[in-house]
Design an enzyme around this catalytic site. Structure first.
Site, PDB file in Angstrom:
ATOM      1  N   ALA A  65      30.006  39.571  42.139  1.00  0.00           N
ATOM      2  CA  ALA A  65      30.262  40.726  41.276  1.00  0.00           C
ATOM      3  C   ALA A  65      31.615  40.505  40.598  1.00  0.00           C
ATOM      4  CB  ALA A  65      30.269  42.000  42.107  1.00  0.00           C
ATOM      5  N   GLY A 109      27.846  38.560  45.374  1.00  0.00           N
ATOM      6  CA  GLY A 109      26.680  39.125  44.688  1.00  0.00           C
ATOM      7  C   GLY A 109      25.784  38.052  44.084  1.00  0.00           C
ATOM      8  N   GLU A 112      23.614  37.045  46.831  1.00  0.00           N
ATOM      9  CA  GLU A 112      22.704  38.174  47.083  1.00  0.00           C
ATOM     10  C   GLU A 112      21.610  38.240  46.014  1.00  0.00           C
ATOM     11  OE1 GLU A 112      26.056  40.903  47.309  1.00  0.00           O
ATOM     12  OE2 GLU A 112      25.517  41.373  49.378  1.00  0.00           O
ATOM     13  N   GLU A 132      33.235  37.936  50.485  1.00  0.00           N
ATOM     14  CA  GLU A 132      33.830  39.246  50.146  1.00  0.00           C
ATOM     15  C   GLU A 132      34.983  39.621  51.070  1.00  0.00           C
ATOM     16  OE1 GLU A 132      30.574  38.601  50.214  1.00  0.00           O
ATOM     17  OE2 GLU A 132      29.500  39.707  48.629  1.00  0.00           O
TER      18      GLU A 132
HETATM   19  N1  CO8 Z   1      34.763  37.994  39.213  1.00  0.00           N
HETATM   20  C1  CO8 Z   1      35.511  37.871  38.087  1.00  0.00           C
HETATM   21  N2  CO8 Z   1      35.948  36.694  37.605  1.00  0.00           N
HETATM   22  C2  CO8 Z   1      35.619  35.590  38.293  1.00  0.00           C
HETATM   23  C3  CO8 Z   1      34.864  35.632  39.467  1.00  0.00           C
HETATM   24  C4  CO8 Z   1      34.418  36.906  39.932  1.00  0.00           C
HETATM   25  N3  CO8 Z   1      33.639  37.062  41.013  1.00  0.00           N
HETATM   26  N4  CO8 Z   1      34.729  34.367  39.938  1.00  0.00           N
HETATM   27  C5  CO8 Z   1      35.372  33.572  39.066  1.00  0.00           C
HETATM   28  N5  CO8 Z   1      35.916  34.301  38.080  1.00  0.00           N
HETATM   29  C6  CO8 Z   1      36.714  33.832  36.948  1.00  0.00           C
HETATM   30  C7  CO8 Z   1      38.116  33.441  37.375  1.00  0.00           C
HETATM   31  O1  CO8 Z   1      38.941  34.587  37.460  1.00  0.00           O
HETATM   32  C8  CO8 Z   1      38.525  32.500  36.271  1.00  0.00           C
HETATM   33  O2  CO8 Z   1      38.871  33.259  35.129  1.00  0.00           O
HETATM   34  P1  CO8 Z   1      40.193  32.834  34.242  1.00  0.00           P
HETATM   35  O3  CO8 Z   1      39.836  31.449  33.716  1.00  0.00           O
HETATM   36  O4  CO8 Z   1      40.235  33.883  33.186  1.00  0.00           O
HETATM   37  O5  CO8 Z   1      41.352  32.794  35.167  1.00  0.00           O
HETATM   38  C9  CO8 Z   1      37.206  31.789  35.931  1.00  0.00           C
HETATM   39  O6  CO8 Z   1      36.162  32.616  36.431  1.00  0.00           O
HETATM   40  C10 CO8 Z   1      37.102  30.435  36.585  1.00  0.00           C
HETATM   41  O7  CO8 Z   1      37.333  30.605  37.969  1.00  0.00           O
HETATM   42  P2  CO8 Z   1      38.398  29.711  38.801  1.00  0.00           P
HETATM   43  O8  CO8 Z   1      39.534  29.296  37.931  1.00  0.00           O
HETATM   44  O9  CO8 Z   1      38.745  30.465  40.035  1.00  0.00           O
HETATM   45  O10 CO8 Z   1      37.504  28.426  39.121  1.00  0.00           O
HETATM   46  P3  CO8 Z   1      37.538  27.506  40.410  1.00  0.00           P
HETATM   47  O11 CO8 Z   1      36.614  26.356  40.107  1.00  0.00           O
HETATM   48  O12 CO8 Z   1      38.939  27.167  40.789  1.00  0.00           O
HETATM   49  O13 CO8 Z   1      36.939  28.393  41.605  1.00  0.00           O
HETATM   50  C11 CO8 Z   1      35.355  29.924  42.623  1.00  0.00           C
HETATM   51  C12 CO8 Z   1      35.600  28.847  41.527  1.00  0.00           C
HETATM   52  C13 CO8 Z   1      35.420  29.285  44.010  1.00  0.00           C
HETATM   53  C14 CO8 Z   1      33.957  30.483  42.363  1.00  0.00           C
HETATM   54  C15 CO8 Z   1      36.425  31.036  42.509  1.00  0.00           C
HETATM   55  O14 CO8 Z   1      36.486  31.469  41.157  1.00  0.00           O
HETATM   56  C16 CO8 Z   1      36.170  32.223  43.381  1.00  0.00           C
HETATM   57  O15 CO8 Z   1      36.477  32.185  44.566  1.00  0.00           O
HETATM   58  N6  CO8 Z   1      35.621  33.320  42.792  1.00  0.00           N
HETATM   59  C17 CO8 Z   1      35.421  34.572  43.505  1.00  0.00           C
HETATM   60  C18 CO8 Z   1      34.268  34.487  44.468  1.00  0.00           C
HETATM   61  C19 CO8 Z   1      34.098  35.803  45.201  1.00  0.00           C
HETATM   62  O16 CO8 Z   1      34.963  36.278  45.897  1.00  0.00           O
HETATM   63  N7  CO8 Z   1      32.920  36.408  45.032  1.00  0.00           N
HETATM   64  C20 CO8 Z   1      32.595  37.688  45.660  1.00  0.00           C
HETATM   65  C21 CO8 Z   1      32.926  38.807  44.724  1.00  0.00           C
HETATM   66  S1  CO8 Z   1      32.654  40.391  45.494  1.00  0.00           S
HETATM   67  C22 CO8 Z   1      30.961  40.592  45.405  1.00  0.00           C
HETATM   68  O17 CO8 Z   1      30.230  39.782  44.894  1.00  0.00           O
HETATM   69  C23 CO8 Z   1      30.405  41.844  46.018  1.00  0.00           C
HETATM   70  C24 CO8 Z   1      28.982  42.066  45.545  1.00  0.00           C
HETATM   71  C25 CO8 Z   1      28.628  43.499  45.827  1.00  0.00           C
HETATM   72  C26 CO8 Z   1      27.431  43.979  44.963  1.00  0.00           C
HETATM   73  C27 CO8 Z   1      27.205  45.461  45.162  1.00  0.00           C
HETATM   74  C28 CO8 Z   1      26.033  45.991  44.356  1.00  0.00           C
HETATM   75  C29 CO8 Z   1      25.617  47.370  44.760  1.00  0.00           C
END
Ligand code: CO8
Length: 258
Positions: A65, A109, A112, A132
């Site tokens: 998400a 998400g 999921e 998360e």
């Molecule tokens: N949300 C927003 N932006 C994101 C997300 C995210 N989940 N993941 C990556 N991005 C963005 C980064 O902020 C970055 O943006 P910018 O270039 O503007 O700084 C861009 O994507 C590239 O990401 P990275 O530079 O971090 O790239 P890396 O290759 O270094 O890392 C990763 C990739 C490992 C995927 C890393 O980005 C990461 O850890 N992302 C977050 C993963 C995470 O925590 N996901 C869980 C989110 S919470 C969730 O999903 C709850 C779901 C609940 C649903 C409920 C429904 C009812």
């Protein structure tokens, strides 16, 4: 609806939805989820479509998400359903088979969403996780419920509590994905699986999907009774007559979806 966050195309009888927010690793914001829901329900209603494929990019199926959208939400924002939770259940309403074709990250998400599909075909580059806890929240779209059913309580606890990321090989061993293919073959593999499904009788494929999903919602005795009644029901279709006659006549069946 004018889509800005997904790409949609039709390949013969297969509906394809590609998540398309490359700058944010396909993070799932409300707009993307609204568009995804709209596209899914349209394909589900389209008589010409027999199977749906959801995919992302080489780098990410979806990295979860959208954290930047969620960060400031209050309990009331999310509880009242205005944000985040309003549109995550659309996919459960889809009665046609849905395949997730996953390359790169499927986190939070994103994992999921992949698990909401009927099965997952993974590229060797696929990575799955529910991280998360690292950002101070819990899975919210089925992660704590579908993962233990798919890969065991032990692995679900491990992934959700440590935020460890699981590679494609481990995901296949654990039963989360049905097949792994080289990254450059992912879409071909997903399309050919989808085309096979779409060549079957659609109502029978829907009955198979409904029966397997019932296994998660009921006791074995009730599930077997449900399956028996579905099986009996197939004898009321023209496609059962055609399928069995075609077998006996040693020719391919011509299903009419009726
Ligand atoms: N949300 C927003 N932006 C994101 C997300 C995210 N989940 N993941 C990556 N991005 C963005 C980064 O902020 C970055 O943006 P910018 O270039 O503007 O700084 C861009 O994507 C590239 O990401 P990275 O530079 O971090 O790239 P890396 O290759 O270094 O890392 C990763 C990739 C490992 C995927 C890393 O980005 C990461 O850890 N992302 C977050 C993963 C995470 O925590 N996901 C869980 C989110 S919470 C969730 O999903 C709850 C779901 C609940 C649903 C409920 C429904 C009812």
């Amino acid at each position: 609806m004018n889509y800005k966050n997904i790409l949609v195309e039709t390949r013969d009888k297969v509906g394809v939805i590609q998540l398309n927010r490359p700058k944010a690793m396909n993070a799932l914001n409300d707009q993307l989820m609204d568009e995804l829901g709209d596209a899914l329900l349209k394909f589900d209603a389209d008589e010409k479509i027999g199977c749906i494929v959801i995919t992302g990019s080489d780098k990410a199926f979806a990295a979860g998400a959208d954290i930047s959208a969620m960060a400031k939400y209050t309990y009331m924002d999310v509880y009242k359903g205005e944000y985040i939770s309003r549109n995550w259940e659309h996919i459960r309403r889809v009665r046609k088979p849905v395949i997730a074709a996953v390359a790169g990250y499927a986190l939070g998400g994103g994992c999921e969403l992949a698990m909401m599909c009927d099965f997952i075909i993974a590229a060797e580059t696929a990575k799955f996780g529910q991280p998360e806890i690292k950002i101070g929240t819990t899975p919210g779209a089925g992660g704590t419920q579908r993962l233990p059913r798919a890969i065991s309580k032990a692995k679900a606890m491990d992934l959700c509590l440590t935020a460890r990321i699981m590679d494609a090989a481990e995901a296949e061993r654990a039963g989360l994905v049905s097949r792994i293919v080289p990254a450059d073959k992912l879409l071909d593999e997903a399309f050919s699986a989808a085309a096979i499904i779409a060549s079957m009788s659609l109502p029978i494929a829907m009955m198979v999907k409904e029966s397997i999903n019932r296994a998660y919602e009921t006791t074995l005795t009730e599930g077997i009774l449900f399956e028996r009644r579905m099986f009996h029901g197939t004898f009321g279709t023209e496609d059962q007559k055609e399928g069995m006659e075609a077998f006996l006549e040693k020719r391919p069946p011509m299903f009419k979806n009726s």
